[in-house]
Every structure is written in C-alpha cells, then in structure tokens.
Design a protein around this motif. Structure first.
Motif, PDB file in Angstrom:
ATOM      1  N   LEU A  10       0.698  -1.373   0.039  1.00  0.00           N
ATOM      2  CA  LEU A  10       0.041  -0.150   0.135  1.00  0.00           C
ATOM      3  C   LEU A  10       0.896   1.363   0.020  1.00  0.00           C
ATOM      4  CD1 LEU A  10      -3.102   1.365   0.542  1.00  0.00           C
ATOM      5  CD2 LEU A  10      -2.385   1.034   2.850  1.00  0.00           C
ATOM      6  N   VAL A  11       0.487   2.209  -0.904  1.00  0.00           N
ATOM      7  CA  VAL A  11       1.322   3.250  -1.014  1.00  0.00           C
ATOM      8  C   VAL A  11       0.339   4.394  -1.381  1.00  0.00           C
ATOM      9  CG1 VAL A  11       2.150   2.871  -3.524  1.00  0.00           C
ATOM     10  CG2 VAL A  11       3.450   4.324  -1.962  1.00  0.00           C
ATOM     11  N   GLN A  12       0.769   5.868  -0.921  1.00  0.00           N
ATOM     12  CA  GLN A  12      -0.134   7.135  -1.232  1.00  0.00           C
ATOM     13  C   GLN A  12       0.377   7.251  -2.715  1.00  0.00           C
ATOM     14  OE1 GLN A  12       0.626   9.926   1.676  1.00  0.00           O
ATOM     15  NE2 GLN A  12      -1.006   9.295   2.794  1.00  0.00           N
ATOM     16  N   ALA A  13      -0.572   7.973  -3.162  1.00  0.00           N
ATOM     17  CA  ALA A  13      -0.659   8.623  -4.561  1.00  0.00           C
ATOM     18  C   ALA A  13       0.750   9.525  -4.524  1.00  0.00           C
ATOM     19  CB  ALA A  13      -1.774   9.462  -5.101  1.00  0.00           C
ATOM     20  N   GLY A  14       1.586   9.286  -5.657  1.00  0.00           N
ATOM     21  CA  GLY A  14       2.872  10.116  -5.822  1.00  0.00           C
ATOM     22  C   GLY A  14       4.147   9.249  -5.076  1.00  0.00           C
ATOM     23  N   GLY A  15       3.871   8.189  -4.604  1.00  0.00           N
ATOM     24  CA  GLY A  15       4.829   7.426  -3.974  1.00  0.00           C
ATOM     25  C   GLY A  15       5.578   6.464  -4.828  1.00  0.00           C
ATOM     26  N   SER A  84       5.799   8.116  -8.973  1.00  0.00           N
ATOM     27  CA  SER A  84       4.754   8.931  -9.423  1.00  0.00           C
ATOM     28  C   SER A  84       3.543   7.952  -9.489  1.00  0.00           C
ATOM     29  CB  SER A  84       4.988   9.849 -10.540  1.00  0.00           C
ATOM     30  OG  SER A  84       6.265  10.502 -10.546  1.00  0.00           O
ATOM     31  N   LEU A  85       3.379   7.051  -8.344  1.00  0.00           N
ATOM     32  CA  LEU A  85       2.166   6.182  -8.531  1.00  0.00           C
ATOM     33  C   LEU A  85       0.716   6.970  -8.424  1.00  0.00           C
ATOM     34  CD1 LEU A  85       3.503   3.322  -6.424  1.00  0.00           C
ATOM     35  CD2 LEU A  85       2.592   3.035  -8.835  1.00  0.00           C
ATOM     36  N   LYS A  86      -0.006   6.471  -9.179  1.00  0.00           N
ATOM     37  CA  LYS A  86      -1.477   7.057  -9.202  1.00  0.00           C
ATOM     38  C   LYS A  86      -2.684   5.892  -8.822  1.00  0.00           C
ATOM     39  CE  LYS A  86      -0.199   9.395 -13.642  1.00  0.00           C
ATOM     40  NZ  LYS A  86      -0.426   9.748 -14.744  1.00  0.00           N
ATOM     41  N   PRO A  87      -3.606   6.282  -8.290  1.00  0.00           N
ATOM     42  CA  PRO A  87      -4.549   5.243  -7.897  1.00  0.00           C
ATOM     43  C   PRO A  87      -5.109   4.475  -8.912  1.00  0.00           C
ATOM     44  CG  PRO A  87      -5.306   7.584  -6.812  1.00  0.00           C
ATOM     45  CD  PRO A  87      -4.165   7.532  -7.796  1.00  0.00           C
ATOM     46  N   GLU A  88      -5.016   4.785 -10.256  1.00  0.00           N
ATOM     47  CA  GLU A  88      -5.506   3.811 -11.277  1.00  0.00           C
ATOM     48  C   GLU A  88      -4.289   2.956 -11.521  1.00  0.00           C
ATOM     49  OE1 GLU A  88      -5.524   7.305 -11.253  1.00  0.00           O
ATOM     50  OE2 GLU A  88      -4.790   7.906 -13.340  1.00  0.00           O
ATOM     51  N   ASP A  89      -3.167   2.941 -10.828  1.00  0.00           N
ATOM     52  CA  ASP A  89      -1.992   2.080 -11.057  1.00  0.00           C
ATOM     53  C   ASP A  89      -2.112   0.695  -9.774  1.00  0.00           C
ATOM     54  OD1 ASP A  89       0.279   4.689 -10.976  1.00  0.00           O
ATOM     55  OD2 ASP A  89      -0.181   3.350 -12.635  1.00  0.00           O
ATOM     56  N   THR A  90      -3.464   0.968  -9.344  1.00  0.00           N
ATOM     57  CA  THR A  90      -3.921  -0.187  -8.402  1.00  0.00           C
ATOM     58  C   THR A  90      -4.236  -1.434  -9.185  1.00  0.00           C
ATOM     59  OG1 THR A  90      -4.644   1.306  -6.561  1.00  0.00           O
ATOM     60  CG2 THR A  90      -5.474  -1.070  -6.533  1.00  0.00           C
ATOM     61  N   ALA A  91      -3.682  -2.692  -8.796  1.00  0.00           N
ATOM     62  CA  ALA A  91      -3.685  -3.777  -9.413  1.00  0.00           C
ATOM     63  C   ALA A  91      -2.840  -4.921  -8.894  1.00  0.00           C
ATOM     64  CB  ALA A  91      -3.463  -3.606 -10.921  1.00  0.00           C
ATOM     65  N   LEU A 120       0.177  -7.705  -5.065  1.00  0.00           N
ATOM     66  CA  LEU A 120      -0.839  -6.554  -5.114  1.00  0.00           C
ATOM     67  C   LEU A 120      -0.126  -5.177  -4.722  1.00  0.00           C
ATOM     68  CD1 LEU A 120      -3.928  -5.700  -5.128  1.00  0.00           C
ATOM     69  CD2 LEU A 120      -4.052  -6.291  -2.722  1.00  0.00           C
ATOM     70  N   VAL A 121      -0.489  -4.484  -5.720  1.00  0.00           N
ATOM     71  CA  VAL A 121      -0.045  -2.933  -5.434  1.00  0.00           C
ATOM     72  C   VAL A 121      -1.207  -2.109  -5.130  1.00  0.00           C
ATOM     73  CG1 VAL A 121       0.839  -0.890  -6.490  1.00  0.00           C
ATOM     74  CG2 VAL A 121       1.986  -3.080  -6.876  1.00  0.00           C
ATOM     75  N   THR A 122      -1.372  -1.482  -4.335  1.00  0.00           N
ATOM     76  CA  THR A 122      -2.710  -0.586  -3.908  1.00  0.00           C
ATOM     77  C   THR A 122      -2.143   0.897  -3.742  1.00  0.00           C
ATOM     78  OG1 THR A 122      -3.761  -2.413  -2.925  1.00  0.00           O
ATOM     79  CG2 THR A 122      -4.711  -0.203  -2.514  1.00  0.00           C
ATOM     80  N   VAL A 123      -2.559   1.806  -4.325  1.00  0.00           N
ATOM     81  CA  VAL A 123      -2.327   3.068  -4.568  1.00  0.00           C
ATOM     82  C   VAL A 123      -3.524   3.850  -3.922  1.00  0.00           C
ATOM     83  CG1 VAL A 123      -1.318   5.187  -5.499  1.00  0.00           C
ATOM     84  CG2 VAL A 123      -0.825   2.687  -6.383  1.00  0.00           C
TER      85      VAL A 123
END
Length: 125
Positions: A10-15, A84-91, A120-123
């Motif tokens: 789990l990471v915040q957006a931008g991480g 620069s992860l985005k919520p839409e990268d969640t997968a 699993l990557v959750t943004v």
C-alpha cells in the motif's frame, strides 16, 4: 518454472514501489521478461517488457516516464521501479517470461509462456 513476484503493498499517490521477480527453473538470461497488471474487474494488461540483454524496453503509454524495468541476469531477477504512482495503478502485478531464446519484445500476453503468482499494489488517493 517458478516466477516469484514480491514488493507490492500500500502506497500513497505520488509514492514509489519497487517490485522484484525472482525466476527459477528456466534459462533466465535467454528470456524476454515482462510485467503485466490486472485491476479488479478488468482484463490483464501489458505494462512493460525487457529483452534478454536489457536492451531498450517497451512500455505501455500509461506508465511511460514513471515506471522502469530492469534485470540482473546474475541474480535471475527482473525489477519494476514504479514512481509517481496513481490510484489507477492499483492492480495485481504479474511477471512473465516468453520462453527460451525468443528475442522479440511483445505486448501480447498470450505470447508469454510462464507466469508468476502476482503481487498486489494498492495506491491510495
């Protein structure tokens, strides 16, 4: 053949996150390696691929400039650096191998013979 993906979380957006995929049971140094991802309710999609010698990779437009694939043939491992992860990268992210001595890079998932179990990557936004 085993492809063991790790590094998700789990990471915040931008991480940033770095995924690893350790391969065994195949001649890693002669395999094109790829990363794919599958978001809930969606089809598995191509992310990036790298040739056996680490030459110019290919990327999906959605990750170009943010993600970097690399490999260490001495360690039988392929990496995916995600910035620069985005919520839409969640997968769920999967690594895949094309098969020995196949040199062509491709975005086509049916062209990859071996698959890992996914990580699993959750943004969060």
């Amino acid at each position: 053949v085993q492809l063991q993906a790790s590094g998700g979380g789990l990471v915040q957006a931008g991480g940033s996150l770095r995924l690893s995929c350790a391969a065994s049971g195949l001649t890693f140094s002669t395999n094109v390696m790829g990363w794919f991802r599958q978001a809930p309710g969606k089809e598995r999609e191509f992310v990036t691929a790298i040739s056996w010698n680490g030459g110019t990779p290919i990327y999906a437009d959605s990750v170009k400039g943010r993600f970097t694939i690399s490999r260490d043939n001495a360690k039988n491992t392929v990496y995916l650096q995600m910035n620069s992860l985005k919520p839409e990268d969640t997968a769920v992210y999967y690594c895949a191998a094309r098969g020995a001595k196949i040199t062509v890079l491709t975005r086509d998932r049916v062209s990859y013979r071996f698959w890992g179990q996914g990580t699993l990557v959750t943004v969060s936004s």
